[in-house]
Design a protein around this motif. Structure first.
Motif, PDB file in Angstrom:
ATOM      1  N   GLN A 123       0.809  -1.223   0.000  1.00 54.55           N
ATOM      2  CA  GLN A 123       0.000   0.000   0.000  1.00 54.55           C
ATOM      3  C   GLN A 123       0.842   1.272   0.000  1.00 54.55           C
ATOM      4  OE1 GLN A 123      -2.570  -0.252   3.396  1.00 54.55           O
ATOM      5  NE2 GLN A 123      -3.716  -2.021   2.627  1.00 54.55           N
ATOM      6  N   SER A 124       2.139   1.177   0.226  1.00 50.82           N
ATOM      7  CA  SER A 124       2.968   2.370   0.441  1.00 50.82           C
ATOM      8  C   SER A 124       3.755   2.731  -0.817  1.00 50.82           C
ATOM      9  CB  SER A 124       3.917   2.143   1.609  1.00 50.82           C
ATOM     10  OG  SER A 124       3.195   1.761   2.764  1.00 50.82           O
ATOM     11  N   GLN A 125       4.211   3.984  -0.823  1.00 46.56           N
ATOM     12  CA  GLN A 125       5.013   4.481  -1.932  1.00 46.56           C
ATOM     13  C   GLN A 125       6.509   4.287  -1.701  1.00 46.56           C
ATOM     14  OE1 GLN A 125       3.552   5.594  -4.677  1.00 46.56           O
ATOM     15  NE2 GLN A 125       1.529   5.299  -3.767  1.00 46.56           N
ATOM     16  N   GLY A 126       6.938   4.244  -0.444  1.00 53.53           N
ATOM     17  CA  GLY A 126       8.358   4.096  -0.135  1.00 53.53           C
ATOM     18  C   GLY A 126       8.547   3.378   1.186  1.00 53.53           C
TER      19      GLY A 126
ATOM     20  N   ASP B 127       7.288   5.454   4.222  1.00 52.81           N
ATOM     21  CA  ASP B 127       5.818   5.459   4.208  1.00 52.81           C
ATOM     22  C   ASP B 127       5.272   4.094   4.631  1.00 52.81           C
ATOM     23  OD1 ASP B 127       3.300   6.517   3.805  1.00 52.81           O
ATOM     24  OD2 ASP B 127       3.188   5.716   1.773  1.00 52.81           O
ATOM     25  N   SER B 128       5.943   3.004   4.201  1.00 50.64           N
ATOM     26  CA  SER B 128       5.492   1.654   4.567  1.00 50.64           C
ATOM     27  C   SER B 128       5.642   1.406   6.059  1.00 50.64           C
ATOM     28  CB  SER B 128       6.281   0.599   3.778  1.00 50.64           C
ATOM     29  OG  SER B 128       7.657   0.628   4.130  1.00 50.64           O
TER      30      SER B 128
ATOM     31  N   HIS C  90       2.736   3.015   7.683  1.00 46.72           N
ATOM     32  CA  HIS C  90       1.553   2.203   7.419  1.00 46.72           C
ATOM     33  C   HIS C  90       1.523   0.982   8.338  1.00 46.72           C
ATOM     34  CE1 HIS C  90       0.475   4.450   3.782  1.00 46.72           C
ATOM     35  NE2 HIS C  90      -0.652   3.753   3.767  1.00 46.72           N
TER      36      HIS C  90
END
Length: 326
Positions: free
Chosen positions: A19-22, A25-26, A29
């Motif tokens: 679900q994350s961009q990097g 960010d993960s 999340h």
């Protein structure tokens, strides 16, 4: 429980990565997801611990279905409560609750599939074959050392050698049994006493043994055969014998809550290194304990330097005090 905790959290981490961009960010999340996953996971584990006996009595497909329904229902209830108390504006209605239930059921289904595959890999036939191979490895080692003990006495003391041969005959009789089945703790201790008596004939005053058995020791408890004797053999051949001076092997057994604790301590010549030649027996016993008890048993070793300059080698085994299924 440990495998479930790790497995579900790995699934949560995988979902966060998708679900994350990097990476950063993960991680955020995953932290947000863990705040929801951990209470749900611990609640389900507690329920499974309470309902475990009832689920085991039911047919397998019914038990698995109930586990899936339990995971889905608890996820829906927790999501509704979480949205009501904290995130009232982010509830998402019935679709969000249904999504939470499906995700929890999917995670539970994946874990059930993993355990089914693992049970197939540890089928009784494979486990018995592995146990037989491990027992076959330890028997020649035991017999070789025992015969050497008798041979060393034949010329020096024929009478003592005759007594040693009688002890050895009794030990051989024990070794001819099927070692895939568990034996009472009392039988294992009797074997150890016979073995130490045999070594006492050979080493005389160089070998001293101290037994410390708790009064409430469950002597009827079934344990793996040849679990303690190889450890005593290591203590004699890699601890007492190389020293040249008299030494004492201390054996202590006690019950600690729902576990049996065995401690064996012997003097050793080295510092922090394991005695050479002891790895086979230790690895063998550790693997057999894993086959019999999975994660519920443990074997730990430690070389300790004492204040007076002496060194000790310590072995500790922890076993669950419960009936084992053959």
């Amino acid at each position: 429980m440990l495998r479930i905790l790790l497995g579900v959290n790995l699934l949560a981490l995988a979902a966060a990565l998708v679900q994350s961009q990097g990476v950063q960010d993960s991680l955020q999340h995953f932290i947000d997801m863990a705040a929801w996953v951990q209470p749900l996971l611990l609640f389900n584990l507690a329920l499974l611990a309470v309902l475990g006996n009832s689920l085991q009595r039911a047919p397998a497909w019914i038990g698995r279905t109930l586990v899936l329904l339990l995971a889905a229902a608890s996820a829906i209830v927790l999501s509704a409560l979480w949205s009501h108390l904290i995130f009232a504006d982010a509830g998402g209605g019935g679709q969000a609750l249904l999504r939470a239930g499906l995700l929890a059921a999917l995670a539970a289904g994946l874990m059930l599939a993993y355990f089914a595959l693992r049970a197939g890999a540890l089928s009784p036939a494979l486990v018995e074959a592995r146990l037989q191979a491990l027992s076959a490895r330890i028997r020649p080692h035991f017999l070789f050392n025992s015969l050497n003990a008798v041979l060393s006495l034949i010329r020096a003391d024929p009478r003592r050698a005759e007594t040693a041969l009688e002890e050895l005959a009794d030990l051989f009789r024990v070794l001819m049994r099927d070692h895939r089945e568990l034996v009472p703790l009392a039988d294992e201790l009797a074997l150890c006493r016979q073995y130490l008596a045999l070594e006492k004939l050979r080493l005389a005053e160089r070998l001293h043994v101290e037994w410390d058995l708790a009064p409430d020791l469950p002597l009827h408890l079934k344990v793996p055969p040849l679990m303690v004797q190889p450890l005593l053999e290591n203590a004699v051949y890699h601890g007492i014998e190389p020293l040249g001076d008299p030494g004492t092997i201390r054996i202590r057994l006690a019950r600690r809550a729902d576990a049996l604790q065995l401690d064996i301590v012997n003097p050793c010549a080295g510092g922090d290194e394991k005695p050479r030649g002891s790895h086979m027996a230790l690895d063998n016993i550790r693997e057999r304990l894993a086959l019999y008890y999975d994660l519920e048993a443990r074997l730990d070793t430690d070389a300790v330097a004492l204040g007076d300059g002496r060194h000790e080698y310590r072995v500790r085994i922890l076993l669950p005090c419960r009936a084992q299924r053959q």
